[in-house]
Scaffold this motif. Sequence first.
Motif, PDB file in Angstrom:
ATOM      1  N   VAL A 116       0.823  -1.173  -0.111  1.00 38.79           N
ATOM      2  CA  VAL A 116      -0.142  -0.017   0.236  1.00 38.79           C
ATOM      3  C   VAL A 116       0.694   1.071  -0.098  1.00 38.79           C
ATOM      4  O   VAL A 116       0.891   2.225  -0.778  1.00 38.79           O
ATOM      5  CB  VAL A 116      -0.674  -0.435   1.462  1.00 38.79           C
TER       6      VAL A 116
ATOM      7  N   LYS B  41      -4.794 -11.388 -12.436  1.00 40.64           N
ATOM      8  CA  LYS B  41      -5.411 -10.599 -12.200  1.00 40.64           C
ATOM      9  C   LYS B  41      -4.170  -9.445 -13.442  1.00 40.64           C
ATOM     10  O   LYS B  41      -4.464  -8.224 -13.386  1.00 40.64           O
ATOM     11  CB  LYS B  41      -6.671  -9.054 -11.789  1.00 40.64           C
ATOM     12  N   GLY B  42      -3.147  -9.513 -12.906  1.00 47.14           N
ATOM     13  CA  GLY B  42      -1.915  -9.419 -12.677  1.00 47.14           C
ATOM     14  C   GLY B  42      -1.866  -7.747 -11.745  1.00 47.14           C
ATOM     15  O   GLY B  42      -2.406  -8.051 -10.828  1.00 47.14           O
ATOM     16  N   VAL B  43      -1.041  -7.194 -12.271  1.00 43.21           N
ATOM     17  CA  VAL B  43      -0.498  -5.692 -11.568  1.00 43.21           C
ATOM     18  C   VAL B  43      -0.839  -4.701 -11.616  1.00 43.21           C
ATOM     19  O   VAL B  43      -1.826  -4.453 -12.287  1.00 43.21           O
ATOM     20  CB  VAL B  43       1.289  -5.596 -11.718  1.00 43.21           C
ATOM     21  N   ALA B  44      -1.916  -4.187 -10.678  1.00 39.14           N
ATOM     22  CA  ALA B  44      -1.966  -2.838 -10.795  1.00 39.14           C
ATOM     23  C   ALA B  44      -1.619  -1.786  -9.580  1.00 39.14           C
ATOM     24  O   ALA B  44      -1.015  -2.625  -8.493  1.00 39.14           O
ATOM     25  CB  ALA B  44      -4.012  -2.431 -10.379  1.00 39.14           C
ATOM     26  N   CYS B  45      -2.290  -0.304  -9.952  1.00 36.31           N
ATOM     27  CA  CYS B  45      -1.465   0.716  -9.079  1.00 36.31           C
ATOM     28  C   CYS B  45      -2.818   1.490  -9.193  1.00 36.31           C
ATOM     29  O   CYS B  45      -3.218   1.376  -9.607  1.00 36.31           O
ATOM     30  CB  CYS B  45      -0.094   1.263  -9.308  1.00 36.31           C
ATOM     31  N   PHE B  46      -2.449   2.094  -6.937  1.00 35.35           N
ATOM     32  CA  PHE B  46      -2.703   2.999  -7.182  1.00 35.35           C
ATOM     33  C   PHE B  46      -2.517   3.928  -6.245  1.00 35.35           C
ATOM     34  O   PHE B  46      -1.806   3.932  -5.258  1.00 35.35           O
ATOM     35  CB  PHE B  46      -4.007   2.350  -6.011  1.00 35.35           C
ATOM     36  N   GLY B  47      -2.822   4.821  -5.894  1.00 34.73           N
ATOM     37  CA  GLY B  47      -2.486   6.238  -5.395  1.00 34.73           C
ATOM     38  C   GLY B  47      -3.234   6.276  -3.729  1.00 34.73           C
ATOM     39  O   GLY B  47      -3.943   5.950  -3.224  1.00 34.73           O
ATOM     40  N   PRO B  48      -3.112   7.617  -3.087  1.00 36.61           N
ATOM     41  CA  PRO B  48      -3.123   7.507  -1.992  1.00 36.61           C
ATOM     42  C   PRO B  48      -4.560   7.878  -2.034  1.00 36.61           C
ATOM     43  O   PRO B  48      -5.810   7.639  -1.761  1.00 36.61           O
ATOM     44  CB  PRO B  48      -2.647   8.396  -0.973  1.00 36.61           C
ATOM     45  N   GLN B  49      -5.366   8.684  -3.484  1.00 37.89           N
ATOM     46  CA  GLN B  49      -6.543   8.809  -3.396  1.00 37.89           C
ATOM     47  C   GLN B  49      -7.324   8.705  -4.192  1.00 37.89           C
ATOM     48  O   GLN B  49      -8.610   8.134  -4.555  1.00 37.89           O
ATOM     49  CB  GLN B  49      -6.445  10.801  -3.699  1.00 37.89           C
ATOM     50  N   GLN B  50      -6.049   8.016  -5.781  1.00 36.39           N
ATOM     51  CA  GLN B  50      -6.881   7.594  -6.626  1.00 36.39           C
ATOM     52  C   GLN B  50      -6.247   6.653  -6.633  1.00 36.39           C
ATOM     53  O   GLN B  50      -5.261   5.926  -7.139  1.00 36.39           O
ATOM     54  CB  GLN B  50      -7.167   8.824  -7.685  1.00 36.39           C
ATOM     55  N   SER B  51      -7.214   5.568  -7.403  1.00 37.16           N
ATOM     56  CA  SER B  51      -6.014   4.216  -8.429  1.00 37.16           C
ATOM     57  C   SER B  51      -6.306   4.898  -9.245  1.00 37.16           C
ATOM     58  O   SER B  51      -6.133   5.784 -10.787  1.00 37.16           O
ATOM     59  CB  SER B  51      -7.910   3.457  -8.845  1.00 37.16           C
ATOM     60  N   MET B  52      -5.219   4.214  -9.645  1.00 41.18           N
ATOM     61  CA  MET B  52      -4.260   4.203 -11.114  1.00 41.18           C
ATOM     62  C   MET B  52      -3.379   2.874 -12.142  1.00 41.18           C
ATOM     63  O   MET B  52      -3.048   2.650 -11.018  1.00 41.18           O
ATOM     64  CB  MET B  52      -3.500   5.476 -10.877  1.00 41.18           C
ATOM     65  N   PRO B  53      -3.045   2.606 -12.915  1.00 41.18           N
ATOM     66  CA  PRO B  53      -2.584   2.174 -13.913  1.00 41.18           C
ATOM     67  C   PRO B  53      -1.149   1.775 -13.481  1.00 41.18           C
ATOM     68  O   PRO B  53      -0.753   3.514 -13.254  1.00 41.18           O
ATOM     69  CB  PRO B  53      -2.768   1.881 -14.997  1.00 41.18           C
TER      70      PRO B  53
ATOM     71  N   SER C  37      -0.495  -3.948  -6.371  1.00 47.26           N
ATOM     72  CA  SER C  37      -1.352  -5.048  -5.568  1.00 47.26           C
ATOM     73  C   SER C  37      -1.290  -6.408  -7.235  1.00 47.26           C
ATOM     74  O   SER C  37      -0.607  -5.566  -7.719  1.00 47.26           O
ATOM     75  CB  SER C  37      -2.412  -4.470  -5.490  1.00 47.26           C
TER      76      SER C  37
END
Lengths: 178, 235
Positions: free
Chosen positions: B103, B221-233, B216
């Motif tokens: 996280v 489903k593979g890898v994804a990224c997310f910021g503190p406020q918004q999810s992002m690829p 994550s």
Amino acid sequence: MQPTPLSELGVRSGAMAPTITPSSQAAASSTPIGFVALYRDRYDAMVRLAALLVDRTEQAEEIVQDAFAALYERWDHVDVPAAYVRTVVVNRCRDALRRRRVAAALTLGRVQEATEPTGDLLHDALAALPARQRSVLILRFYEDLPNDDVARLLKLRPGTVKSLVHRGLSTLREVIEP
Amino acid sequence: MSVELEDRVRAALNDKAVEIEVRGIDPEGVFARVRERRARRRTARAVVATLAVALLGAGVIARHSATSVTAGHAASPPAVPLTDPAMITLDAPGWSVNYIGTVNKDYTEYQFTDGTRTLQVGFYPLASREGNSTNPTEVTVRGAHGVTTDEGAPRYRVDWNEQGHTWEADGEPYTDVNEFLALLDHVRILDQASWEATLPNGVAATILANTDKGVSWYPDKGVACFGPQQSMPCN
């Protein structure tokens, strides 16, 4: 926010090892007396708290039912049942928010679900706060808990809670008093 | 911060709470859940008993007693340094990782499953979770002092400090706390090369390259990224 004092509910007075049978009538007859009284007294308040935390009423109801099921199974070992339920509710809301954030990242790849704007600046600003700041403000100002209790419930340091309260209020002030 | 603002926040939250439409109370729904939880526990016990019989029959326990789930939970873990993010695996028959989440630099989480049970292991800054247990019970976990949080059986949760981090393990359904704690002996800290070898090509590198964003990985489903406020690829 004034629940019936537990002493008036007879909580613990009927404590006994609960046994659940397939028959609801039999289940009710073997239920500790204080459990149903506590459930009736606190269910509504716990759903409202959970709904504020996770922003979904149906999920809140699920969480609260589950929390009471956990309490039922631990009835003989819990000293303050109302506090126990609240702790389990907050824990599960916290887990739900964390998993929702991860799921949003995976399935949408973009943004968290946005709450429908209400047109009220303060309501909308509260809904837009990061989950942790919002949770702290809800426990601090809706549940009226002191910082130390909020810290214990959210598994944070008291100093972190103070900081989150300050940051949350500052953000709200910027929105409503630009 | 002004009292007036605090009062306005308090009023806004109360207004919102009042607007929530709570359906009628349903104590029978609670009892149904209790029955369901007890049935799940019985199933878990049956699965464990079946597995134990099968393993005994195959002579596996006799040959590999050092790695058996029933080996106990007082053994000290091997001294492989814990890195950042934490690199671990669950080295127990039938278990595999089904989620890794970093996280931020302070929090990494793994989830394992054997198809019936789950085990989530999270890593926090040292001592950041002290004093937060509900009905705490002191236990020995991986040779260290740990404190369980009462989640209501068959779910169990325990915190302990190891290698400069606070570890949190959480899982269900388990027949009892001993089964849950014994499984934690099989969590193995890995060096980076060994950890990368447990993951599909490219996953470890993507995780390590994006820990500042939050990243994550799910096997399907593979890898994804997310910021503190918004999810992002990730890219």
